[in-house]
Design a protein around this motif. Sequence first.
Motif, PDB file in Angstrom:
ATOM      1  N   ALA A  15       1.937   5.658   8.950  1.00  0.00           N
ATOM      2  CA  ALA A  15       1.628   6.963   8.361  1.00  0.00           C
ATOM      3  C   ALA A  15       2.623   8.035   8.807  1.00  0.00           C
ATOM      4  CB  ALA A  15       0.204   7.374   8.711  1.00  0.00           C
ATOM      5  N   MET A  16       3.229   7.860   9.971  1.00  0.00           N
ATOM      6  CA  MET A  16       4.222   8.821  10.444  1.00  0.00           C
ATOM      7  C   MET A  16       5.443   8.873   9.528  1.00  0.00           C
ATOM      8  SD  MET A  16       3.872   8.290  14.552  1.00  0.00           S
ATOM      9  CE  MET A  16       5.127   9.471  15.010  1.00  0.00           C
ATOM     10  N   LYS A  17       5.680   7.812   8.751  1.00  0.00           N
ATOM     11  CA  LYS A  17       6.770   7.843   7.768  1.00  0.00           C
ATOM     12  C   LYS A  17       6.494   8.914   6.718  1.00  0.00           C
ATOM     13  CE  LYS A  17       7.853   2.975   8.437  1.00  0.00           C
ATOM     14  NZ  LYS A  17       7.848   1.634   7.847  1.00  0.00           N
ATOM     15  N   PHE A  18       5.229   9.074   6.375  1.00  0.00           N
ATOM     16  CA  PHE A  18       4.793  10.095   5.420  1.00  0.00           C
ATOM     17  C   PHE A  18       5.096  11.485   5.977  1.00  0.00           C
ATOM     18  CE2 PHE A  18       1.345  13.030   4.342  1.00  0.00           C
ATOM     19  CZ  PHE A  18       1.394  13.043   2.969  1.00  0.00           C
ATOM     20  N   THR A  19       4.614  11.767   7.191  1.00  0.00           N
ATOM     21  CA  THR A  19       4.784  13.109   7.746  1.00  0.00           C
ATOM     22  C   THR A  19       6.245  13.406   8.062  1.00  0.00           C
ATOM     23  OG1 THR A  19       4.239  12.335   9.985  1.00  0.00           O
ATOM     24  CG2 THR A  19       2.435  13.220   8.646  1.00  0.00           C
ATOM     25  N   ARG A  20       6.998  12.402   8.456  1.00  0.00           N
ATOM     26  CA  ARG A  20       8.418  12.613   8.737  1.00  0.00           C
ATOM     27  C   ARG A  20       9.163  13.028   7.472  1.00  0.00           C
ATOM     28  NH1 ARG A  20      12.674   8.303  11.432  1.00  0.00           N
ATOM     29  NH2 ARG A  20      14.412   9.759  11.542  1.00  0.00           N
ATOM     30  N   SER A  21       8.864  12.362   6.364  1.00  0.00           N
ATOM     31  CA  SER A  21       9.511  12.726   5.095  1.00  0.00           C
ATOM     32  C   SER A  21       9.176  14.154   4.703  1.00  0.00           C
ATOM     33  CB  SER A  21       9.083  11.762   3.986  1.00  0.00           C
ATOM     34  OG  SER A  21       9.919  10.633   3.966  1.00  0.00           O
ATOM     35  N   VAL A  22       7.907  14.535   4.823  1.00  0.00           N
ATOM     36  CA  VAL A  22       7.508  15.893   4.451  1.00  0.00           C
ATOM     37  C   VAL A  22       8.206  16.908   5.346  1.00  0.00           C
ATOM     38  CG1 VAL A  22       5.571  17.503   4.290  1.00  0.00           C
ATOM     39  CG2 VAL A  22       5.298  15.146   3.494  1.00  0.00           C
ATOM     40  N   ALA A  23       8.211  16.644   6.650  1.00  0.00           N
ATOM     41  CA  ALA A  23       8.831  17.579   7.597  1.00  0.00           C
ATOM     42  C   ALA A  23      10.317  17.754   7.320  1.00  0.00           C
ATOM     43  CB  ALA A  23       8.607  17.093   9.027  1.00  0.00           C
ATOM     44  N   GLU A  24      10.989  16.666   6.972  1.00  0.00           N
ATOM     45  CA  GLU A  24      12.437  16.710   6.745  1.00  0.00           C
ATOM     46  C   GLU A  24      12.821  17.089   5.317  1.00  0.00           C
ATOM     47  OE1 GLU A  24      14.058  12.941   7.962  1.00  0.00           O
ATOM     48  OE2 GLU A  24      13.397  13.208  10.040  1.00  0.00           O
ATOM     49  N   GLY A  25      11.852  17.070   4.381  1.00  0.00           N
ATOM     50  CA  GLY A  25      12.175  17.342   2.991  1.00  0.00           C
ATOM     51  C   GLY A  25      13.014  16.241   2.376  1.00  0.00           C
ATOM     52  N   ASN A  26      12.741  14.997   2.800  1.00  0.00           N
ATOM     53  CA  ASN A  26      13.511  13.841   2.345  1.00  0.00           C
ATOM     54  C   ASN A  26      12.562  12.658   2.180  1.00  0.00           C
ATOM     55  OD1 ASN A  26      15.156  11.572   2.100  1.00  0.00           O
ATOM     56  ND2 ASN A  26      16.703  12.360   3.503  1.00  0.00           N
ATOM     57  N   SER A  27      12.448  12.141   0.983  1.00  0.00           N
ATOM     58  CA  SER A  27      11.490  11.074   0.686  1.00  0.00           C
ATOM     59  C   SER A  27      11.888   9.711   1.240  1.00  0.00           C
ATOM     60  CB  SER A  27      11.263  10.960  -0.821  1.00  0.00           C
ATOM     61  OG  SER A  27      12.451  10.552  -1.470  1.00  0.00           O
ATOM     62  N   LYS A  28      13.033   9.614   1.879  1.00  0.00           N
ATOM     63  CA  LYS A  28      13.543   8.325   2.358  1.00  0.00           C
ATOM     64  C   LYS A  28      12.506   7.551   3.177  1.00  0.00           C
ATOM     65  CE  LYS A  28      16.292   7.927   5.991  1.00  0.00           C
ATOM     66  NZ  LYS A  28      17.437   7.954   6.898  1.00  0.00           N
ATOM     67  N   HIS A  29      11.896   8.179   4.143  1.00  0.00           N
ATOM     68  CA  HIS A  29      10.939   7.497   5.021  1.00  0.00           C
ATOM     69  C   HIS A  29       9.661   7.130   4.268  1.00  0.00           C
ATOM     70  CE1 HIS A  29      13.669   8.653   8.163  1.00  0.00           C
ATOM     71  NE2 HIS A  29      13.540   9.918   7.807  1.00  0.00           N
ATOM     72  N   ALA A  30       9.182   8.029   3.417  1.00  0.00           N
ATOM     73  CA  ALA A  30       7.969   7.754   2.644  1.00  0.00           C
ATOM     74  C   ALA A  30       8.166   6.567   1.711  1.00  0.00           C
ATOM     75  CB  ALA A  30       7.559   8.988   1.845  1.00  0.00           C
ATOM     76  N   ARG A  31       9.362   6.402   1.192  1.00  0.00           N
ATOM     77  CA  ARG A  31       9.634   5.277   0.300  1.00  0.00           C
ATOM     78  C   ARG A  31       9.477   3.936   1.023  1.00  0.00           C
ATOM     79  NH1 ARG A  31      12.104   6.772  -4.606  1.00  0.00           N
ATOM     80  NH2 ARG A  31      12.539   9.007  -4.703  1.00  0.00           N
ATOM     81  N   GLU A  32       9.616   3.943   2.348  1.00  0.00           N
ATOM     82  CA  GLU A  32       9.374   2.732   3.138  1.00  0.00           C
ATOM     83  C   GLU A  32       7.883   2.458   3.281  1.00  0.00           C
ATOM     84  OE1 GLU A  32      11.243   3.376   6.903  1.00  0.00           O
ATOM     85  OE2 GLU A  32      13.227   3.674   6.019  1.00  0.00           O
ATOM     86  N   ASP A  37       4.194   0.628  -6.754  1.00  0.00           N
ATOM     87  CA  ASP A  37       3.217   1.016  -7.771  1.00  0.00           C
ATOM     88  C   ASP A  37       2.093   1.878  -7.209  1.00  0.00           C
ATOM     89  OD1 ASP A  37       2.287  -1.092  -6.295  1.00  0.00           O
ATOM     90  OD2 ASP A  37       1.593  -2.276  -7.992  1.00  0.00           O
ATOM     91  N   ALA A  38       2.349   2.539  -6.076  1.00  0.00           N
ATOM     92  CA  ALA A  38       1.352   3.437  -5.488  1.00  0.00           C
ATOM     93  C   ALA A  38       1.064   4.593  -6.436  1.00  0.00           C
ATOM     94  CB  ALA A  38       1.848   3.964  -4.140  1.00  0.00           C
ATOM     95  N   VAL A  39      -0.142   5.136  -6.310  1.00  0.00           N
ATOM     96  CA  VAL A  39      -0.572   6.245  -7.161  1.00  0.00           C
ATOM     97  C   VAL A  39      -0.957   7.443  -6.302  1.00  0.00           C
ATOM     98  CG1 VAL A  39      -1.359   4.768  -9.038  1.00  0.00           C
ATOM     99  CG2 VAL A  39      -2.953   5.390  -7.214  1.00  0.00           C
ATOM    100  N   LEU A  40      -0.969   8.615  -6.937  1.00  0.00           N
ATOM    101  CA  LEU A  40      -1.431   9.809  -6.254  1.00  0.00           C
ATOM    102  C   LEU A  40      -2.360  10.589  -7.164  1.00  0.00           C
ATOM    103  CD1 LEU A  40      -0.098  12.875  -6.988  1.00  0.00           C
ATOM    104  CD2 LEU A  40       1.940  11.644  -6.391  1.00  0.00           C
ATOM    105  N   PHE A  41      -3.286  11.316  -6.533  1.00  0.00           N
ATOM    106  CA  PHE A  41      -4.225  12.179  -7.225  1.00  0.00           C
ATOM    107  C   PHE A  41      -4.477  13.408  -6.364  1.00  0.00           C
ATOM    108  CE2 PHE A  41      -5.108   8.191  -9.256  1.00  0.00           C
ATOM    109  CZ  PHE A  41      -5.424   8.529 -10.561  1.00  0.00           C
ATOM    110  N   PHE A  56       5.204  12.602  -5.913  1.00  0.00           N
ATOM    111  CA  PHE A  56       5.220  13.001  -4.503  1.00  0.00           C
ATOM    112  C   PHE A  56       6.647  13.028  -3.964  1.00  0.00           C
ATOM    113  CE2 PHE A  56       5.242  11.409  -0.065  1.00  0.00           C
ATOM    114  CZ  PHE A  56       4.780  12.561   0.556  1.00  0.00           C
ATOM    115  N   TYR A  57       7.419  11.992  -4.277  1.00  0.00           N
ATOM    116  CA  TYR A  57       8.816  11.952  -3.820  1.00  0.00           C
ATOM    117  C   TYR A  57       9.577  13.180  -4.328  1.00  0.00           C
ATOM    118  CZ  TYR A  57       7.908   6.948  -2.908  1.00  0.00           C
ATOM    119  OH  TYR A  57       7.397   5.753  -2.472  1.00  0.00           O
ATOM    120  N   HIS A  58       9.360  13.519  -5.597  1.00  0.00           N
ATOM    121  CA  HIS A  58      10.015  14.698  -6.179  1.00  0.00           C
ATOM    122  C   HIS A  58       9.636  15.965  -5.402  1.00  0.00           C
ATOM    123  CE1 HIS A  58      11.535  17.586  -9.101  1.00  0.00           C
ATOM    124  NE2 HIS A  58      10.344  18.151  -9.052  1.00  0.00           N
ATOM    125  N   ASN A  59       8.335  16.127  -5.131  1.00  0.00           N
ATOM    126  CA  ASN A  59       7.875  17.305  -4.396  1.00  0.00           C
ATOM    127  C   ASN A  59       8.522  17.373  -3.014  1.00  0.00           C
ATOM    128  OD1 ASN A  59       6.215  17.867  -6.577  1.00  0.00           O
ATOM    129  ND2 ASN A  59       4.356  17.157  -5.574  1.00  0.00           N
TER     130      ASN A  59
END
Length: 128
Positions: A15-32, A37-41, A56-59
């Motif tokens: 889950a830290m990959k999620f927060t790291r991407s948000v903090a850095e403004g870079n989706s690289k970590h979240a993509r890992e 085929d993940a979804v968001l709501f 989410f990656y775009h945001n």
Amino acid sequence: MRSSIEEYKAVEEAAMKFTRSVAEGNSKHARELFSDDAVLFGFLDGKLEHGSIEQFYHNVDTVPGGDSFRSRIDVVDIEENLAVVRVLEEGWGGRIDFTDYLLLLKMDGQWRCVAKAYNQNSNTIRRE
């Protein structure tokens, strides 16, 4: 049977990959973290976002977390190969607080997120 502390740590690290991407403004970590085929709501500034995790990656790639961004990860539950994680975010983009719920599955020995649902705290919604 309750999962081991090591398994909880593995889920938290994923889950830290999620927060790291948000903090850095870079989706690289979240993509890992997220499966292809993940979804968001969720609602962002009162407008429903749903569908592909690509939104989410775009945001993340267009709005940096900012210097005031803070987060907390809570591993809510693990049931063998299923985990639920709550992520509290404060100050995303300098103004938004979120509560995210991530649904993770352990696939091929790796914890991967298959769904993200979120709530934007009402006092941070921009009214247009």
